[in-house]
Each structure stands twice: as C-alpha cells, then as structure tokens.
Scaffold this motif. Sequence first.
Motif: not given
Length: 144
Positions: A65-74, A92-99, A103-108
């Motif tokens: 999974v690839f995502v853009l930064p949180d504040g990016d309009p897209l 929040l879901a990604w951070d919860r899984a990582v911490f 799980g892991q966060a997506p590729n940014e």
Amino acid sequence: MRQPLIACICLVAALLFTVKSRGDDPMVVLIANPSVIQSSLSLETVRAIFAMRQRTLADGQAIHVFVLPDGDPLHEAFAKKILGVYPHQLRLAWDRAVFSGTGQAPNEVATAAEMVKAVATTPGGIGYAYRSELTNQVRVIDID
C-alpha cells in the motif's frame, strides 16, 4: 408564501446536484500495479487494505500500500470521498498497529507522481491518483 417555497426548491436542487456516491468521483481513482489481476474491489476490501488489516489479495498476492502525507489534498480527497473516513482516522489505525506490534504502516511517498511510479514498479502495489496523472504503467481498479 412564495419565497419559502422557492428557497425550499433551491435547497433540494442544490442537494441533488452535490450528492455523489463514494466511488463516483472522476478525479480520484484507485490504482494498482499491472500484476494485480482484480479489475474491481469492494469498498469494504479497499477500506481493509488502506486500514492495513488486509495484507493479501484474494489470489494470495501480497499487497504493498502506498499513500501520500496526511495533509496532501489528494490523500484527503481519497480518504474522505472514497474511503469515507478522515485522514487522521487512518493515521490513528496505522499508529495503533505499529505501536502494538500487530501491523505496519503503509509506504508513504511525497508526491502524486511518486505514487504512480511506486505503484507501477512494485508488484502488488496499490495506491490512488488523480485521473489526469495516470500513465499506462498502472491500472485503474473499480470500487464496487
């Protein structure tokens, strides 16, 4: 008497013209690497993929999974219009899984162009893009 009726009719007309279903936004599309054989995915599956709860596709292929930064309009448009969640809810879901170590966060990636390139060059890659920025190196996946 006529003014309230006219105002009501205008309000209803405005609502009818602005209401869209989540998957009908022609500007933002779900994209995948050509190795992904599915031509469509259910909204529930797309939500699970981007919440990092689903790590493989139905055929067993690993998802990247690839995502853009949180504040990016897209990113905001994809999260709100397609997934029906706010970007901070995804974070929040990604951070919860990582911490929690479950799980892991997506590729940014930093830009929309990098998103298309990363998805195009990663087998099992899934992301999102503006329709206007697509190349023939990625596939558009319909959301049912």
